[in-house]
Design a protein around this motif. Sequence first.
Motif, PDB file in Angstrom:
ATOM      1  N   UNK A 123       0.790  -1.229   0.000  1.00  0.00           N
ATOM      2  CA  UNK A 123       0.000   0.000   0.000  1.00  0.00           C
ATOM      3  C   UNK A 123       0.824   1.281   0.000  1.00  0.00           C
ATOM      4  N   UNK A 124       2.091   1.200   0.401  1.00  0.00           N
ATOM      5  CA  UNK A 124       2.962   2.379   0.416  1.00  0.00           C
ATOM      6  C   UNK A 124       3.976   2.308  -0.736  1.00  0.00           C
ATOM      7  N   UNK A 125       3.558   1.676  -1.829  1.00  0.00           N
ATOM      8  CA  UNK A 125       4.371   1.517  -3.043  1.00  0.00           C
ATOM      9  C   UNK A 125       5.638   0.676  -2.829  1.00  0.00           C
ATOM     10  N   UNK A 126       5.632  -0.167  -1.795  1.00  0.00           N
ATOM     11  CA  UNK A 126       6.710  -1.122  -1.641  1.00  0.00           C
ATOM     12  C   UNK A 126       6.344  -2.373  -2.468  1.00  0.00           C
ATOM     13  N   UNK A 127       7.360  -3.108  -2.897  1.00  0.00           N
ATOM     14  CA  UNK A 127       7.125  -4.300  -3.701  1.00  0.00           C
ATOM     15  C   UNK A 127       8.090  -5.387  -3.250  1.00  0.00           C
ATOM     16  N   UNK A 128       7.580  -6.631  -3.227  1.00  0.00           N
ATOM     17  CA  UNK A 128       8.408  -7.788  -2.926  1.00  0.00           C
ATOM     18  C   UNK A 128       8.157  -8.835  -3.995  1.00  0.00           C
ATOM     19  N   UNK A 129       9.235  -9.357  -4.573  1.00  0.00           N
ATOM     20  CA  UNK A 129       9.137 -10.426  -5.566  1.00  0.00           C
ATOM     21  C   UNK A 129       9.715 -11.696  -4.951  1.00  0.00           C
ATOM     22  N   UNK A 130       8.969 -12.798  -5.082  1.00  0.00           N
ATOM     23  CA  UNK A 130       9.393 -14.101  -4.586  1.00  0.00           C
ATOM     24  C   UNK A 130       9.628 -15.006  -5.789  1.00  0.00           C
ATOM     25  N   UNK A 131      10.800 -15.609  -5.869  1.00  0.00           N
ATOM     26  CA  UNK A 131      11.164 -16.415  -7.027  1.00  0.00           C
ATOM     27  C   UNK A 131      12.214 -17.441  -6.630  1.00  0.00           C
ATOM     28  N   UNK A 132      12.051 -18.663  -7.076  1.00  0.00           N
ATOM     29  CA  UNK A 132      13.070 -19.690  -6.860  1.00  0.00           C
ATOM     30  C   UNK A 132      13.567 -19.822  -5.433  1.00  0.00           C
ATOM     31  N   UNK A 133      12.679 -19.674  -4.443  1.00  0.00           N
ATOM     32  CA  UNK A 133      13.078 -19.778  -3.050  1.00  0.00           C
ATOM     33  C   UNK A 133      13.780 -18.546  -2.502  1.00  0.00           C
ATOM     34  N   UNK A 134      13.823 -17.476  -3.292  1.00  0.00           N
ATOM     35  CA  UNK A 134      14.458 -16.225  -2.872  1.00  0.00           C
ATOM     36  C   UNK A 134      13.464 -15.083  -3.003  1.00  0.00           C
ATOM     37  N   UNK A 135      13.911 -13.892  -2.585  1.00  0.00           N
ATOM     38  CA  UNK A 135      13.049 -12.717  -2.735  1.00  0.00           C
ATOM     39  C   UNK A 135      13.908 -11.472  -2.902  1.00  0.00           C
ATOM     40  N   UNK A 136      13.265 -10.421  -3.375  1.00  0.00           N
ATOM     41  CA  UNK A 136      13.903  -9.110  -3.476  1.00  0.00           C
ATOM     42  C   UNK A 136      12.844  -8.075  -3.155  1.00  0.00           C
ATOM     43  N   UNK A 137      13.265  -6.952  -2.605  1.00  0.00           N
ATOM     44  CA  UNK A 137      12.335  -5.886  -2.244  1.00  0.00           C
ATOM     45  C   UNK A 137      12.738  -4.589  -2.923  1.00  0.00           C
ATOM     46  N   UNK A 138      11.762  -3.692  -3.022  1.00  0.00           N
ATOM     47  CA  UNK A 138      12.015  -2.387  -3.612  1.00  0.00           C
ATOM     48  C   UNK A 138      10.764  -1.549  -3.589  1.00  0.00           C
ATOM     49  N   UNK A 139      10.646  -0.671  -4.563  1.00  0.00           N
ATOM     50  CA  UNK A 139       9.483   0.201  -4.668  1.00  0.00           C
ATOM     51  C   UNK A 139       8.931   0.145  -6.086  1.00  0.00           C
ATOM     52  N   UNK A 140       7.670   0.567  -6.212  1.00  0.00           N
ATOM     53  CA  UNK A 140       7.030   0.660  -7.524  1.00  0.00           C
ATOM     54  C   UNK A 140       6.350   2.004  -7.652  1.00  0.00           C
ATOM     55  N   UNK A 141       6.245   2.497  -8.877  1.00  0.00           N
ATOM     56  CA  UNK A 141       5.541   3.740  -9.160  1.00  0.00           C
ATOM     57  C   UNK A 141       4.659   3.536 -10.384  1.00  0.00           C
ATOM     58  N   UNK A 142       3.568   4.257 -10.399  1.00  0.00           N
ATOM     59  CA  UNK A 142       2.613   4.184 -11.506  1.00  0.00           C
ATOM     60  C   UNK A 142       2.754   5.405 -12.395  1.00  0.00           C
ATOM     61  N   UNK A 143       2.654   5.175 -13.682  1.00  0.00           N
ATOM     62  CA  UNK A 143       2.626   6.236 -14.682  1.00  0.00           C
ATOM     63  C   UNK A 143       1.474   5.921 -15.625  1.00  0.00           C
TER      64      UNK A 143
END
Length: 120
Positions: A59-79
């Motif tokens: 909800x605060x434009x944070x993003x988490x991707x889960x893949x192959x038993x791992x993950x990464x975090x960051x942010x997203x923005x809309x255009x």
Amino acid sequence: MNRITILTALALAAALAGCASTASTEFAAEARKPDAAEVTSIFRGHTFTLDQTKVVYGPANEVTAFFGGRSDTGTWTAEDGRICFSFKVIPSACNEVRMVGQDIFLKRSNGRVSQLKPAG
């Protein structure tokens, strides 16, 4: 960046690039381009899957991707007609967004069009 981090980034980039539900490189003729406000409402607070990758849009434009038993975090923005990502490990990218009815499609940086599936 250490070797494991680089390999993880490359593995995720390959997984995300290969996640097209169709081999198409073009959106359907009836696809429409949502404005930035609609892109925000489509993604904010929702979770989607692309084959074996699950992506959680916070909800605060944070993003988490889960893949192959791992993950990464960051942010997203809309255009208008796009969603952009800035991860810690995965390379930053913007994807074109189109709608066909309630179905959501992304045009990936590799040029392939993928349909997002709501995670159940």
